[in-house]
Design an enzyme around this catalytic site. Structure first.
Site, mmCIF file in Angstrom:
data_model
loop_
_atom_site.group_PDB
_atom_site.id
_atom_site.type_symbol
_atom_site.label_atom_id
_atom_site.label_comp_id
_atom_site.label_asym_id
_atom_site.label_seq_id
_atom_site.Cartn_x
_atom_site.Cartn_y
_atom_site.Cartn_z
ATOM 1 N N GLU A 1 0.867 -1.182 0.000
ATOM 2 C CA GLU A 1 0.000 0.000 0.000
ATOM 3 C C GLU A 1 0.897 1.223 0.000
ATOM 4 O O GLU A 1 1.601 1.498 0.966
ATOM 5 C CB GLU A 1 -0.898 -0.043 1.236
ATOM 6 C CG GLU A 1 -2.055 0.945 1.168
ATOM 7 C CD GLU A 1 -1.674 2.303 1.701
ATOM 8 O OE1 GLU A 1 -1.405 3.212 0.878
ATOM 9 O OE2 GLU A 1 -1.645 2.460 2.917
ATOM 10 N N CYS B 1 -2.591 8.441 3.516
ATOM 11 C CA CYS B 1 -2.486 7.835 2.190
ATOM 12 C C CYS B 1 -3.747 8.056 1.367
ATOM 13 O O CYS B 1 -3.685 8.155 0.145
ATOM 14 C CB CYS B 1 -2.181 6.339 2.307
ATOM 15 S SG CYS B 1 -3.384 5.432 3.292
#
Length: 611
Positions: A324, A360
């Site tokens: 990720e 993120c």
């Protein structure tokens, strides 16, 4: 009760009862009734004991763990860096204030090996636990998080620089959701799943079993020091694994406290706390984790350049990896959303500036179609200008000042190319905390796709406004899909707007929130992206199953009747007649897969003719 039934009085009572019920019932022997009654009593006792055990497992156990230590005397660091000249120790300090928190000795390869030894030993026992036992640990862990959320938030804020509100949302709420989801739905996700069979294999039954991998590892980022750490741990231990977590050097101070929270829940239920291991090490030592053949799975949360090194290292022992890597998430505001701009503006502010933009799935670009664009600028400009900086203000500190030069350069180059700077755009020296890492909340309007700030991840408190050429979905998607990233996105518009559906369908991202921001994570949908944002998924059923070996098992449905696979004579070695055997096997294929009844009948006849 057996003793009572054996007495003469009981026998007499039985005979009288049977006489009342009629002659047919009287044929039931007293001994049969005695056995039936005993079995019923035994079943009731077992049911009651099971209910007591379930009640015990459903009651969280209370435990306490000591908080992290700080020096007795408050002092600020001389240099705001985690790497001290001439020392291998990690200097821990509060990025919001510059307060010195302590020194941490980094783990060596030998220490990592010892941690893996302990985790493997603990996992050998843990893998034999049932889901009820694992749920009990998570339920106790959830209760501890809820009871101690203020302290957890304060520790996370001290180590990362975020505000208490940002910590409540980004550390506690999402952790409580993941724990609750796993408690309620984890067993269903990992229970063996039945799979269909076919005509030729009707006598078989098929299933997929989700078995523990062993000891897994996670390399997590600093921006959410509690949640990013505990998220992989929850999935790993519920799936029956042990886990080693590499904590970021930037948040090494809080790691022992957060580790003790999970270990405390294990100990409260009599399990080995060594199931969870945490290490902190410098980058040059991390390869001892990522290339280690004793680790069965890797989760990496971080940047693309670092992930490329991790992936190359993990490729040596062929360790599966979930990556990720952040994003350049777009929030798209369509013409049909123009009546809802007040609510949308609030969502855009929270999505952009939470955790000082160090998220993120934070909003990195706002793409508005022509009708709402100007009104959005009017709504957002005074709000961004009014944002205050500080540990107890609106926007907290950034983890370090390492990105400040880059962020100022991105802003200045955008202005030089025609963007309008409406707020912020530079670093900020806080009058009360001169060694804190603050960057002014920034608003840039009229940004275009060719500008670097529209393509590169900022990971800071910078709001970027872009005007799409039209309300046509093709124009909007050209802007939204331009960067190399593909993590998440938000789309705002009327439910009846055909452009809304077209944009949602056309976004090249792993996740989309419609008329909201990041809600896919608040309901434990699988989390992850594509392209430059990485690959694989964590969270949800898919993420939990990813922590397992999916073992396909094909069994005999009627094995108890002796019905099993037998190689027919035409297919046995040595093959007596290749031509006849080929016609026979062709008949098998036609019978099994012919798409009409006629072809299936022909296949059956070929089988019979060539037996």
């Amino acid at each position: 009760m057996d003793t009572l039934l054996k007495t003469d009085d009981a026998q007499v009572w039985w005979e009288k009862t049977m006489a009342c019920l009629g002659a047919r019932v009287q044929t039931i022997p007293f001994q049969v009734a005695q056995i039936a009654f005993s079995l019923l009593a035994l079943a009731a006792s077992l049911w009651f004991i099971r209910r007591l055990r379930n009640a015990e497992n459903q009651t969280p156990r209370i435990y306490e763990v000591p908080g992290p230590k700080t020096p007795e005397t408050y002092q600020t660091v001389e240099e705001t860096t985690i790497k001290l000249p001439g020392s291998s120790a990690i200097q821990c300090y509060a990025p919001a204030t510059g307060q010195f928190l302590g020194l941490v000795n980094p783990s060596t390869p030998a220490a990592i090996d010892r941690a893996l030894d302990a985790a493997h030993a603990a996992q050998a026992k843990w893998r034999r636990t049932d889901f009820a036992a694992r749920r009990a640990v998570l339920r106790t862990l959830l209760q501890h998080v809820l009871d101690n959320q203020e302290n957890i938030c304060r520790v996370a804020c001290t180590d990362s620089g975020k505000t208490m509100v940002d910590a409540q949302l980004g550390e506690i709420l999402v952790t409580a959701e993941k724990l609750q989801w796993t408690i309620q739905h984890g067993e269903e996700a990992l229970r063996p799943s039945r799979r269909p069979t076919n005509l030729l294999m009707t006598y078989k039954r098929n299933e997929v079993r989700y078995e523990p991998l062993g000891v897994v590892a996670a390399l997590v980022s600093w921006n959410y020091p509690f949640h990013n750490f505990i998220g992989p741990v929850i999935s790993a231990i519920f799936a029956g694994n042990g886990i080693l977590v590499k904590i970021s050097e930037q948040t090494a101070w809080s790691a022992p406290y957060f580790t003790s929270i999970v270990r405390g829940a294990l100990v409260a239920h009599g399990h080995d706390p060594a199931l969870l291991q945490t290490v902190v090490c410098w980058p040059q030592t991390a390869a001892h984790i990522t290339a280690n053949p004793r680790i069965s799975h890797l989760t990496f949360i971080g940047s693309k350049p670092v992930c490329q090194q991790v992936a190359a290292s993990a490729a040596k022992p062929l360790t599966p990896l979930v990556a990720e890597l952040g994003g350049k998430d777009a929030a798209i505001v369509l013409d049909s959303a123009v009546r809802d701009l007040g609510r949308i503006a609030e969502t855009l502010l929270r999505g952009t500036f939470q955790a000082s933009g160090q998220s993120c799935i934070g909003i990195e670009r706002i793409i508005a179609t022509p009708e709402p664009y100007s009104r959005l600028v009017e709504l957002l400009e005074p709000r961004v200008q009014a944002l205050r900086l500080g540990p107890s203000a609106d926007v907290g500190a950034m983890i370090s000042d390492a990105s400040f030069d880059r962020l100022e350069s991105l802003v200045s180059s955008a202005v030089a190319a025609g963007a309008r700077l409406l707020a912020g755009g530079k670093r900020y020296i806080h009058p009360d905390y001169p060694k804190g890492h603050y960057f002014t909340p920034t608003l840039l309007a009229d940004v275009t796709p060719e500008m670097a700030i529209a393509r590169e991840e900022c990971f800071g408190p910078i709001m970027v406004l872009m005007r799409a050429p039209s309300n046509d979905s093709a124009d909007v998607l050209a802007y939204a899909n331009a960067p190399e990233y593909g993590l998440g996105a938000s789309v705002f518009g009327a439910d009846s707007d055909p452009c809304l559906k077209a944009v949602v369908d056309g976004l090249r991202t792993g996740m989309v929130a419609v008329n909201d921001f990041a809600t896919y994570y608040a309901v434990q949908l699988p989390f992850g992206g594509l392209r430059g944002s990485g690959y694989g998924r964590f969270a949800g059923k898919e993420g939990l199953r990813g922590m397992c070996n999916a073992k396909s098992v094909c069994l005999d449905r009627f094995g108890w009747l002796g019905i099993r696979t037998s190689i027919p004579p035409p297919a046995r070695y040595p093959v007596a007649d290749q031509e006849s055997s080929w016609r026979f096997t062709r008949g098998v294929v036609e019978l099994g897969y012919g798409q009409t009844i006629a072809r299936k009948v022909t296949g059956l006849l070929n089988i019979l003719k060539n037996m």
